[in-house]
Design an enzyme around this catalytic site. Structure first.
Site: not given
Ligand SMILES: Nc1nc2c(c(=O)[nH]1)N[C@@H](CN(C=O)c1ccc(C(=O)N[C@@H](CCC(=O)O)C(=O)O)cc1)CN2
Ligand SMILES: NCC(=O)N[C@@H]1O[C@H](COP(=O)([O-])[O-])[C@@H](O)[C@H]1O
Length: 289
Positions: A92-93, A187, A189, A230, A259
């Site tokens: 959706s984003n 990104n 969040h 993050d 968002e």
């Molecule tokens: N280098 C970076 N990569 C990513 C970032 C970042 O800031 N630096 N942001 C994330 C997005 N995110 C939060 O906004 C986020 C996404 C996923 C995870 C997480 O814990 N993932 C799990 C795996 C989940 C799965 O495979 O279903 C994990 O790593 O164990 C934390 C934060 C995107 N990439």
């Molecule tokens: N930490 C990463 C994370 O949780 N991101 C979140 O996943 C959703 C994606 O929705 P979308 O696929 O409908 O855009 C959004 O709420 C975004 O902030």
């Protein structure tokens, strides 16, 4: 021909919250004829003379030309920026950004979608709009590097991407990509970082933690991406209330709405060269008075 606008930055204390709930700084941009309809929510925005073609941003002191991803402060005003979107879910984003491009609010074009999933809402939307998709990481076909070489070629020579936008991408972006796009990856969040961020904080899990914690406000954060989850520089935040009777799903819906309003505006600023780095190392979204 429209003259390149001269940016006259105001003092930092001119940055003040706006109705949208996220902070922007104010600067006086002389009104210039713009070939494209200005973003409705940011009246009087002019095109800034920037271009990523001139290479990476430097870490020099703040100046009106110290924009994200611009090393020289020169370049062709108004050139659409080439974007890649990374997504793992519904998208959706991604769709909100795609719509903002179609409405002329974002001076960009989505050239590539990257997902860790072979198929998800985001890749289906991309395919139905003729946008190529690459899977990363690709455990099956990617061999040792999980497809990193293919990803770098897709972002570079093949699609000549200027900026990367993470939109619900759930894997770590590898350091090779982070270093290739210094100050060029955003990104979103679904919480007010640094609260409720880091490994394990994604999707509905974040909102469950928020409800469980008892906080009275949550929201969304747009930040630059570094090599850790993050921890990159925060650009903008939108704040929403958490009511006592809220479920995690109630909170998720309220945050997601914010968002969809905030992320396109920040991306528009990035593509227009209005996302600028101060001497304190903090990026700020600038808009016209
Ligand atoms: N280098 C970076 N990569 C990513 C970032 C970042 O800031 N630096 N942001 C994330 C997005 N995110 C939060 O906004 C986020 C996404 C996923 C995870 C997480 O814990 N993932 C799990 C795996 C989940 C799965 O495979 O279903 C994990 O790593 O164990 C934390 C934060 C995107 N990439
Ligand atoms: N930490 C990463 C994370 O949780 N991101 C979140 O996943 C959703 C994606 O929705 P979308 O696929 O409908 O855009 C959004 O709420 C975004 O902030």
């Amino acid at each position: 021909m429209a003259l390149a606008p001269r940016l006259v930055p105001n003092r930092a204390r001119d940055a003040r919250p706006v109705a949208r709930g996220f902070v922007v700084a104010r600067l006086r941009i002389p009104r210039v004829a713009s070939r494209r309809r200005r973003p409705a929510s940011v009246p009087g925005v002019a095109r800034s003379p920037t271009s990523r073609e001139s290479g990476r941003s430097s870490s020099r002191a703040f100046s009106p030309n110290a924009v994200a991803g611009d090393a020289s402060g020169s370049g062709v005003a108004g050139e659409a920026k080439r974007l890649a979107v990374f997504a793992s879910g519904g998208g959706s984003n991604f769709r909100a950004i795609h719509d903002a491009i179609g409405n002329g609010k974002i001076n960009g074009s989505i050239e590539l979608v990257v997902s860790d999933k072979a198929s998800c809402g985001a890749t289906e939307f991309a395919s139905s709009n003729g946008i190529p998709c690459v899977q990363y990481p690709d455990k099956e076909g990617g061999g040792e590097d999980k497809g990193l070489g293919r990803l770098m070629r897709a972002l570079g020579d093949q699609h000549r991407v200027d900026y990367v936008l993470l939109a619900g991408y759930l894997k770590i972006v590898p350091k090779e990509v982070v270093r290739r796009f210094e100050r060029g990856i955003l990104n979103i969040h679904p919480a007010l970082l640094p609260s409720f961020g880091g490994k394990g904080c994604y999707g509905m899990r974040v909102h469950e933690m928020v409800v469980e914690s008892g906080v009275r406000f949550t929201g969304a954060t747009v930040h630059f991406v570094n090599e850790k989850y993050d921890e990159g520089r925060i650009v903008a935040q939108a704040c929403v209330p958490v009511y006592p009777a809220d479920s995690a799903a109630d909170v998720a819906a309220r945050v997601l709405k914010s968002e969809h309003e905030m992320y396109p505006e920040v991306v528009a600023a990035l593509c227009d060269g209005r996302l600028r780095w101060g001497e304190d190392g903090k990026p700020v979204v600038w808009t016209a008075l």
